[in-house]
Design an enzyme around this catalytic site. Structure first.
Site, PDB file in Angstrom:
ATOM      1  N   TYR A 194    -116.205 -60.955  40.363  1.00  0.00           N
ATOM      2  CA  TYR A 194    -116.962 -60.168  39.389  1.00  0.00           C
ATOM      3  C   TYR A 194    -116.057 -59.717  38.245  1.00  0.00           C
ATOM      4  O   TYR A 194    -116.389 -59.873  37.059  1.00  0.00           O
ATOM      5  CB  TYR A 194    -117.587 -58.970  40.089  1.00  0.00           C
ATOM      6  CG  TYR A 194    -118.343 -58.027  39.188  1.00  0.00           C
ATOM      7  CD1 TYR A 194    -119.543 -58.404  38.606  1.00  0.00           C
ATOM      8  CD2 TYR A 194    -117.861 -56.742  38.939  1.00  0.00           C
ATOM      9  CE1 TYR A 194    -120.247 -57.536  37.786  1.00  0.00           C
ATOM     10  CE2 TYR A 194    -118.557 -55.869  38.119  1.00  0.00           C
ATOM     11  CZ  TYR A 194    -119.752 -56.272  37.541  1.00  0.00           C
ATOM     12  OH  TYR A 194    -120.438 -55.404  36.721  1.00  0.00           O
ATOM     13  N   LYS A 198    -116.194 -61.074  34.307  1.00  0.00           N
ATOM     14  CA  LYS A 198    -116.561 -60.125  33.264  1.00  0.00           C
ATOM     15  C   LYS A 198    -115.455 -59.982  32.212  1.00  0.00           C
ATOM     16  O   LYS A 198    -115.724 -59.680  31.048  1.00  0.00           O
ATOM     17  CB  LYS A 198    -116.900 -58.765  33.877  1.00  0.00           C
ATOM     18  CG  LYS A 198    -118.260 -58.701  34.541  1.00  0.00           C
ATOM     19  CD  LYS A 198    -119.374 -58.803  33.507  1.00  0.00           C
ATOM     20  CE  LYS A 198    -120.738 -58.488  34.094  1.00  0.00           C
ATOM     21  NZ  LYS A 198    -121.817 -58.525  33.081  1.00  0.00           N
TER      22      LYS A 198
END
Length: 302
Positions: A194, A198
């Site tokens: 994640y 990002k």
């Protein structure tokens, strides 16, 4: 993290003197100064979470001409569409069920936008996933990569098609707001997929800003908000309202004062008034960007 105070994720990231966890006058989307009359916005991740509860309602309050709701679940999109009409009966809403990680699906999305509105002026990419979990040796490689399909590849496809759809990709004023995360520049080993995906999405905004001065491209860290993506470990901390993120997204799109933030990252709790006051310092020192720390240059060794 059990020993951290409840306000840790607000105070540890504090860059402005004043911080907020709910909408405040300067970013109130009902403020006539932030009117988006005549503008069209595309909102991904619009069927749930921040997109449905914060961003879409804020743009309806800001009297946007058109709101394009994008997600995979058509039934949930229909419910959000109905809620927007209660906020602003005059808004034109287009709901599109799409796989934003697929190039053809994104192309079809923008074809529908063109048929309905000509082009969109604003893209708010709220869609995201946090797949897998655990330290590197514990991760499933395919689940780890799912983060990049949605958080990185989809962000690129959306930005690419959005820019290409503008009447003039290099001169038409436009805004892209990409929701990112503080873990893009901080390290949480149990959520590497994640976080790294990002980070790439955040850097995408930096590259858009460099290539297209007409596009205000900002990475927005939404803080901690009660959604189905919020990990249990973070739920005991002070949470921000979805309206805070929605109001800030409207301000970034509507206010000329926000343009200097292009290519940078902002955190939802920061005061926009304080940011504007520090504009000169932020620009001069190149603040609010991801960078490599160190002293560089051959001259230091001569």
């Amino acid at each position: 993290m059990e020993n951290l105070p409840a306000d840790h994720f607000v105070t540890s990231l504090q860059f402005t003197k004043h911080v907020y966890q709910d909408v405040y006058p300067s970013i109130d989307p009902s403020n006539p100064e932030l009117s988006l009359a005549g503008k069209v916005v595309i909102i991904t991740g619009a069927s749930r979470g921040i997109g449905a509860k914060g961003i879409a309602p804020a743009f309806a309050q800001a009297r946007a001409k058109g709101i394009v709701l994008v997600a995979t679940n058509a039934e949930k999109l229909a419910a959000v569409e109905a809620s927007l009409r209660t906020i602003n009966p005059n808004v034109q809403v287009l709901s599109v069920a799409a796989n934003i990680a697929d190039n053809q699906s994104v192309a079809d999305l923008f074809a529908k936008v063109q048929a309905s509105f000509g082009h969109a002026d604003i893209l708010v990419n709220s869609a995201g996933v946090n797949a897998g979990g655990g330290n590197i040796h514990e991760e499933d490689a395919d689940k780890w990569w799912q983060n990049f399909e949605v958080n990185t590849k989809a962000a690129f496809l959306l930005a690419q098609h959005f820019i290409k759809s503008l009447p003039s990709p290099t001169t038409t004023r436009a805004t892209i707001v990409n929701l990112v995360t503080a873990s893009a520049w901080q390290v949480y080993p149990f959520m590497s997929g994640y976080s790294i995906s990002k980070l790439a999405a955040l850097q995408l905004m930096t590259h858009v800003a460099a290539a297209y001065p007409n596009v205000t491209a900002v990475g927005l860290h939404p803080g901690l908000v009660e959604t189905d993506m919020l990990l249990d470990a973070f739920k005991r901390f002070d949470l921000d309202s979805p309206a805070l993120i929605g109001g800030l997204a409207v301000w970034l799109a509507a206010s000329d004062k926000a343009r200097f933030l292009t290519g940078r990252v902002v955190v939802s709790e920061w005061s926009v008034d304080d940011l504007v006051e520090r504009k000169g310092e932020i620009e001069e020192k190149g603040l609010l960007r991801v960078d490599l720390k160190g002293t560089f240059g051959r001259e230091q060794f001569e």
